[in-house]
Scaffold this motif. Structure first.
Motif, PDB file in Angstrom:
ATOM      1  N   LYS A 105      33.958  19.477  14.429  1.00 52.60           N
ATOM      2  CA  LYS A 105      34.873  18.879  13.463  1.00 52.60           C
ATOM      3  C   LYS A 105      35.647  19.946  12.700  1.00 52.60           C
ATOM      4  CE  LYS A 105      32.254  16.278  10.952  1.00 52.60           C
ATOM      5  NZ  LYS A 105      31.573  15.270  10.145  1.00 52.60           N
ATOM      6  N   TYR A 106      35.087  21.171  12.647  1.00 51.86           N
ATOM      7  CA  TYR A 106      35.689  22.237  11.860  1.00 51.86           C
ATOM      8  C   TYR A 106      35.752  23.534  12.659  1.00 51.86           C
ATOM      9  CZ  TYR A 106      34.527  19.041   8.079  1.00 51.86           C
ATOM     10  OH  TYR A 106      34.417  17.949   7.286  1.00 51.86           O
ATOM     11  N   LYS A 107      36.626  24.406  12.209  1.00 48.74           N
ATOM     12  CA  LYS A 107      36.727  25.764  12.724  1.00 48.74           C
ATOM     13  C   LYS A 107      36.454  26.684  11.532  1.00 48.74           C
ATOM     14  CE  LYS A 107      40.887  27.038  13.661  1.00 48.74           C
ATOM     15  NZ  LYS A 107      42.198  27.297  14.242  1.00 48.74           N
ATOM     16  N   TYR A 108      35.627  27.693  11.723  1.00 44.49           N
ATOM     17  CA  TYR A 108      35.256  28.600  10.637  1.00 44.49           C
ATOM     18  C   TYR A 108      35.816  29.990  10.899  1.00 44.49           C
ATOM     19  CZ  TYR A 108      32.011  24.991   9.204  1.00 44.49           C
ATOM     20  OH  TYR A 108      31.466  23.806   8.792  1.00 44.49           O
ATOM     21  N   LYS A 109      36.238  30.652   9.808  1.00 44.18           N
ATOM     22  CA  LYS A 109      36.767  32.009   9.879  1.00 44.18           C
ATOM     23  C   LYS A 109      36.194  32.826   8.742  1.00 44.18           C
ATOM     24  CE  LYS A 109      41.388  30.910  11.604  1.00 44.18           C
ATOM     25  NZ  LYS A 109      42.819  31.023  11.324  1.00 44.18           N
ATOM     26  N   GLN A 133      33.252  32.132  17.267  1.00 44.59           N
ATOM     27  CA  GLN A 133      33.300  31.648  18.635  1.00 44.59           C
ATOM     28  C   GLN A 133      32.558  30.309  18.716  1.00 44.59           C
ATOM     29  OE1 GLN A 133      35.086  33.509  20.922  1.00 44.59           O
ATOM     30  NE2 GLN A 133      35.557  34.642  19.055  1.00 44.59           N
ATOM     31  N   ALA A 134      32.810  29.546  19.770  1.00 44.16           N
ATOM     32  CA  ALA A 134      32.186  28.227  19.910  1.00 44.16           C
ATOM     33  C   ALA A 134      30.665  28.330  19.894  1.00 44.16           C
ATOM     34  CB  ALA A 134      32.664  27.563  21.200  1.00 44.16           C
ATOM     35  N   TRP A 135      30.101  29.310  20.590  1.00 45.84           N
ATOM     36  CA  TRP A 135      28.640  29.444  20.633  1.00 45.84           C
ATOM     37  C   TRP A 135      28.073  29.833  19.274  1.00 45.84           C
ATOM     38  CZ3 TRP A 135      26.018  33.928  19.563  1.00 45.84           C
ATOM     39  CH2 TRP A 135      26.769  35.111  19.564  1.00 45.84           C
ATOM     40  N   GLU A 136      28.814  30.631  18.507  1.00 43.47           N
ATOM     41  CA  GLU A 136      28.366  31.016  17.168  1.00 43.47           C
ATOM     42  C   GLU A 136      28.354  29.803  16.241  1.00 43.47           C
ATOM     43  OE1 GLU A 136      29.834  35.608  16.763  1.00 43.47           O
ATOM     44  OE2 GLU A 136      31.364  34.038  16.706  1.00 43.47           O
ATOM     45  N   GLN A 137      29.353  28.958  16.414  1.00 39.81           N
ATOM     46  CA  GLN A 137      29.422  27.751  15.611  1.00 39.81           C
ATOM     47  C   GLN A 137      28.312  26.776  16.004  1.00 39.81           C
ATOM     48  OE1 GLN A 137      33.437  26.788  14.647  1.00 39.81           O
ATOM     49  NE2 GLN A 137      32.908  24.632  14.505  1.00 39.81           N
ATOM     50  N   GLU A 138      28.011  26.665  17.302  1.00 39.20           N
ATOM     51  CA  GLU A 138      26.926  25.799  17.757  1.00 39.20           C
ATOM     52  C   GLU A 138      25.582  26.257  17.206  1.00 39.20           C
ATOM     53  OE1 GLU A 138      27.168  25.763  22.009  1.00 39.20           O
ATOM     54  OE2 GLU A 138      29.112  24.759  21.974  1.00 39.20           O
TER      55      GLU A 138
END
Length: 136
Positions: A27-31, A42-47
């Motif tokens: 739902k979100y993108k983090y920076k 990255q997607a895996w870091e967010q997962e």
């Protein structure tokens, strides 16, 4: 400020969150934003919810992360000043079950048996929390 639209923290690192419109996975993108650079998770870091650990570390820079542990022979009551990352909260819920079963919606307070308390105390310390014990 973690969930603020305003850039109020001039020196240091800021964790920013942007809502994604057409994404089924996230739902979100983090920076991470610094004065001169940005890093998008990255997607895996967010997962793996790395952004939650970064948020906790950034909050620790601004104020103390505290846990008040009220200890007696039958039960240990924990009161947290900040919520835990999702995985850590799930871990704590696993070890506090069934003592905290009636408080599943409460992310701030947990009840533990004294047998598992030392391991939980050490994990909280590793996350940067100051644990203060009060004995009854």
């Amino acid at each position: 400020t973690y969930y603020s639209i305003e850039y109020t923290y001039k020196n240091g690192v800021l964790l920013a969150r942007e809502q994604l419109e057409n994404s089924f996975i996230h739902k979100y993108k983090y920076k991470l934003i610094d004065q001169d650079s940005q890093y998008e998770f990255q997607a895996w870091e967010q997962e793996e919810s790395y952004h939650n650990y970064v948020a906790l570390a950034l909050m620790k820079q601004r104020s103390s992360l505290n846990v008040k542990a009220t200890v007696d022979k039958q039960l240990v009551a924990l009161q947290l000043s900040h919520i835990l990352p999702d995985q850590e909260e799930a871990f704590l819920r696993l070890y506090s079950w069934p003592k905290s079963f009636n408080y599943l919606e409460n992310r701030w307070s947990f009840l533990l048996t004294p047998m598992v308390y030392p391991a939980i105390k050490e994990r909280l310390k590793c996350l940067g929390f100051n644990v203060t014990e009060v004995e009854i």
